[in-house]
Every structure is written in C-alpha cells, then in structure tokens.
Design a protein around this motif. Structure first.
Motif, mmCIF file in Angstrom:
data_model
loop_
_atom_site.group_PDB
_atom_site.id
_atom_site.type_symbol
_atom_site.label_atom_id
_atom_site.label_comp_id
_atom_site.label_asym_id
_atom_site.label_seq_id
_atom_site.Cartn_x
_atom_site.Cartn_y
_atom_site.Cartn_z
ATOM 1 N N VAL A 1 40.897 42.350 36.598
ATOM 2 C CA VAL A 1 40.080 43.501 36.203
ATOM 3 C C VAL A 1 39.404 43.167 34.881
ATOM 4 N N VAL A 2 38.243 43.757 34.682
ATOM 5 C CA VAL A 2 37.523 43.640 33.414
ATOM 6 C C VAL A 2 37.512 45.021 32.772
ATOM 7 N N PHE A 3 37.898 45.073 31.505
ATOM 8 C CA PHE A 3 37.953 46.347 30.794
ATOM 9 C C PHE A 3 36.625 46.595 30.085
ATOM 10 N N ILE A 4 36.031 47.739 30.358
ATOM 11 C CA ILE A 4 34.805 48.160 29.671
ATOM 12 C C ILE A 4 35.072 49.529 29.076
ATOM 13 N N LYS A 5 35.339 49.536 27.778
ATOM 14 C CA LYS A 5 35.722 50.749 27.064
ATOM 15 C C LYS A 5 36.967 51.316 27.735
ATOM 16 N N VAL B 1 36.862 47.434 35.825
ATOM 17 C CA VAL B 1 36.084 46.878 36.935
ATOM 18 C C VAL B 1 36.983 45.927 37.719
ATOM 19 N N PRO B 2 37.338 46.260 38.959
ATOM 20 C CA PRO B 2 38.187 45.372 39.760
ATOM 21 C C PRO B 2 37.402 44.146 40.238
ATOM 22 N N VAL B 3 38.093 43.009 40.263
ATOM 23 C CA VAL B 3 37.502 41.768 40.775
ATOM 24 C C VAL B 3 38.523 41.119 41.700
ATOM 25 N N ASP B 4 38.140 40.932 42.960
ATOM 26 C CA ASP B 4 39.063 40.301 43.907
ATOM 27 C C ASP B 4 38.466 39.002 44.418
ATOM 28 N N GLY C 1 41.715 39.869 25.943
ATOM 29 C CA GLY C 1 42.007 41.296 25.915
ATOM 30 C C GLY C 1 41.003 42.148 26.659
ATOM 31 N N SER C 2 39.868 41.550 27.058
ATOM 32 C CA SER C 2 38.856 42.325 27.780
ATOM 33 C C SER C 2 38.982 42.159 29.291
ATOM 34 N N TYR C 3 39.986 41.393 29.724
ATOM 35 C CA TYR C 3 40.253 41.262 31.158
ATOM 36 C C TYR C 3 41.746 41.031 31.364
ATOM 37 N N GLN C 4 42.184 41.187 32.594
ATOM 38 C CA GLN C 4 43.597 40.952 32.922
ATOM 39 C C GLN C 4 43.695 40.443 34.350
ATOM 40 N N MET C 5 44.505 39.416 34.538
ATOM 41 C CA MET C 5 44.742 38.890 35.879
ATOM 42 C C MET C 5 45.897 39.657 36.522
ATOM 43 N N GLN C 6 45.858 39.750 37.848
ATOM 44 C CA GLN C 6 46.917 40.407 38.623
ATOM 45 C C GLN C 6 47.229 41.804 38.073
ATOM 46 N N TYR C 7 46.238 42.655 38.173
ATOM 47 C CA TYR C 7 46.371 44.024 37.660
ATOM 48 C C TYR C 7 46.962 44.916 38.745
ATOM 49 N N PHE D 1 28.371 35.395 39.215
ATOM 50 C CA PHE D 1 29.353 36.193 38.480
ATOM 51 C C PHE D 1 29.199 35.976 36.977
ATOM 52 N N LEU D 2 28.856 34.746 36.595
ATOM 53 C CA LEU D 2 28.601 34.456 35.179
ATOM 54 C C LEU D 2 27.494 35.357 34.639
ATOM 55 N N ALA D 3 26.443 35.517 35.435
ATOM 56 C CA ALA D 3 25.322 36.359 35.004
ATOM 57 C C ALA D 3 25.772 37.809 34.840
ATOM 58 N N TYR D 4 26.560 38.292 35.799
ATOM 59 C CA TYR D 4 27.075 39.663 35.695
ATOM 60 C C TYR D 4 27.963 39.813 34.457
ATOM 61 N N LEU D 5 28.802 38.811 34.210
ATOM 62 C CA LEU D 5 29.712 38.889 33.064
ATOM 63 C C LEU D 5 28.952 38.865 31.742
ATOM 64 N N GLN D 6 27.854 38.124 31.696
ATOM 65 C CA GLN D 6 27.038 38.121 30.482
ATOM 66 C C GLN D 6 26.495 39.521 30.209
ATOM 67 N N THR D 7 26.118 40.210 31.287
ATOM 68 C CA THR D 7 25.653 41.592 31.147
ATOM 69 C C THR D 7 26.785 42.483 30.651
ATOM 70 N N VAL D 8 27.971 42.283 31.223
ATOM 71 C CA VAL D 8 29.141 43.055 30.789
ATOM 72 C C VAL D 8 29.438 42.780 29.317
ATOM 73 N N LEU D 9 29.335 41.496 28.936
ATOM 74 C CA LEU D 9 29.613 41.111 27.552
ATOM 75 C C LEU D 9 28.637 41.779 26.592
ATOM 76 N N GLN D 10 27.359 41.802 26.970
ATOM 77 C CA GLN D 10 26.372 42.487 26.141
ATOM 78 C C GLN D 10 26.699 43.974 26.034
ATOM 79 N N GLY D 11 27.160 44.530 27.157
ATOM 80 C CA GLY D 11 27.555 45.937 27.137
ATOM 81 C C GLY D 11 28.728 46.186 26.210
ATOM 82 N N LEU D 12 29.698 45.265 26.230
ATOM 83 C CA LEU D 12 30.856 45.394 25.338
ATOM 84 C C LEU D 12 30.423 45.334 23.878
ATOM 85 N N ARG D 13 29.508 44.411 23.572
ATOM 86 C CA ARG D 13 29.024 44.298 22.193
ATOM 87 C C ARG D 13 28.278 45.563 21.782
#
Length: 254
Positions: free
Chosen positions: A52-56, A60-63, A35-41, A161-173
């Motif tokens: 895309v990754v949903f932050i609040k 965040v678009p990812v191509d 639920g925090s991301y979606q493919m083919q947005y 990208f894993l490192a960036y996503l970990q940062t995003v995950l911490q932000g979500l928490r």
C-alpha cells in the motif's frame, strides 16, 4: 545456467509471485521515501495486499499479479483451436486477477477508490496496450476498460508504475507544503491573538498607572499643604516642593 534458473523461477507460480513482489518493492523503495509505503498490508477481514502507498490519511492498494502459464502456452501452440481456447483462458486469468485486486478497495478502511494492479512483465503489459497477445490477435482492450471503469483498477507495469509514483510523490510533497503552510498560518493566528491580549493588558496597566499617578500627585499636593501649615506654625521656609508626575499618554492609532 542463470537464464535457465530464471526461466525455472518464472514457471513456478509461487516463486513467480515472490519475484513479482520483489520487483514491486524495488520500484517503491527507489521512488518513495521510507514510511510512505508498506509491504504485505493487512485488512480487517484478514486479507493481505502486496503493498500500500500512504497518501496523507488515505491508502492506495497495490497488488502484484503475474498470469503467465496460458500466455506462454498461446505463444507455444500452433493449433488454432487450442490457441483460441488458451486465449479465452488467458483473458479469464486476467479478469480474475482484476477482480481480486478490486477486493482491496475498502473505503471503510481508508483506501482510495482505486487500486493498482502491478504486472511485473513489460511484455504482457505492452501486449495488453496494443490489444494483442504475442503474435495472436486477442481482444484485451475491453479488459483494460473493464478494470478501470467497472472495477476501478489501474493496470501498470514497472515503467508506467514509476510514472504514477512520481505523481504520487509530487502529491506528497504538495501535501507537506500545504501542511507546513497550515501550521505557519495557525502559529501566526496564535501570535496575533497573544499580541491582542498583550495590548489589552498594557492598556489596562496604562489606565491603572494613570490612576496611580493621579493619586500620587494628589497625595504630594496634600503633603505640600502640611508643609505650609508647619511653616506658619514654626516659621521659616517650606522644605517640600511637590514633584508632579505626568500621566501615561495613549498613542493614537495610525
């Protein structure tokens, strides 16, 4: 045979694109909660970004981009002139991919002011970082700066990208904790308001009870007077003893 099959897939641009999207989805699935991301947005103009990754309330678009044809040709050729031509084409390929990714930055549709350009190949990403393409010296550092400074595109590999996503995950928490704290504060404020209202009603009730007790005591005294009148007329002892009630006392605030 499996290796040859993989090489055949990587030579086919369409199949390579599907493979890149698969890698991208795998990384997202392994790190982010459902639920925090979606493919083919899809965007309003009909364009589709790979993910895309949903932050609040932001996106965040990812191509996923995979420019490989000219990269392989550079490594395969021994002709200096051909190599130089292919180097320029390779850089143009990357620049085109950067420009394409930047088109998904749409603040009017709640995107952040940056996007990720996911390169599923660690080798190409590493070559970009060290300013080389294979064994050939071709300036790519300016492309990274162009992507970040001018197009607000962050180029990532599966590992980075894993490192960036970990940062995003911490932000979500952190956002979840913040939202929980806000909800708690909201409920406490509502409780405080209700307690104040309750206190007001209790005070009013105490005042009304005090008035009622005073009226009751006065009425009882009048009843005693009636009893005395009866004693004077009929003789005997009085039968009624007034029962005086105490008024409610207001407690002082400490």
């Amino acid at each position: 045979d499996q290796l040859k099959g993989l090489q055949d897939i990587l030579r086919n641009p369409k199949q390579r694109g599907v493979l890149g999207e698969y890698y991208l989805e795998t990384v997202l699935k392994n790190v982010l909660p459902p639920g925090s991301y979606q493919m083919q947005y899809g965007f309003e103009d009909g364009s589709l970004v790979d993910a895309v990754v949903f932050i609040k309330d932001k996106i965040v678009p990812v191509d996923s981009k995979f420019s490989l044809e000219n990269y392989e040709r550079i490594l395969a050729t021994n002709d200096p002139a051909e190599r130089e031509r292919l180097e320029k084409m390779f850089k143009q390929d990357l620049k085109t991919r950067i420009d394409e990714t930047s088109k998904y930055i749409k603040p009017a549709e709640r995107t952040m002011d940056f996007a990720f350009m996911f390169i599923p190949s660690e080798a190409i990403y590493y070559d970009l970082l060290i300013n080389k393409v294979g064994a050939v010296q071709v300036s790519t550092q300016d492309l990274i700066e162009y992507a970040f400074k001018e197009k607000h595109v962050i180029i990532v590999s599966p590992t980075s990208f894993l490192a960036y996503l970990q940062t995003v995950l911490q932000g979500l928490r952190a956002l979840q904790i913040e939202e929980s704290a806000k909800e708690i504060r909201k409920n406490v404020e509502a409780l405080k308001k209700h307690l104040i209202n309750y206190e007001d009603y209790v005070k009013k009730m105490g005042t009304q009870l005090g008035t009622l007790v005073g009226t009751y005591n006065t009425g009882y005294k009048e009843l005693k007077k009636i009893d005395k009148d009866i004693v004077r007329i009929a003789g005997g002892d009085g039968a009624i003893e007034p029962m005086v009630l105490e008024r409610p006392q207001e407690e002082e605030d400490f």
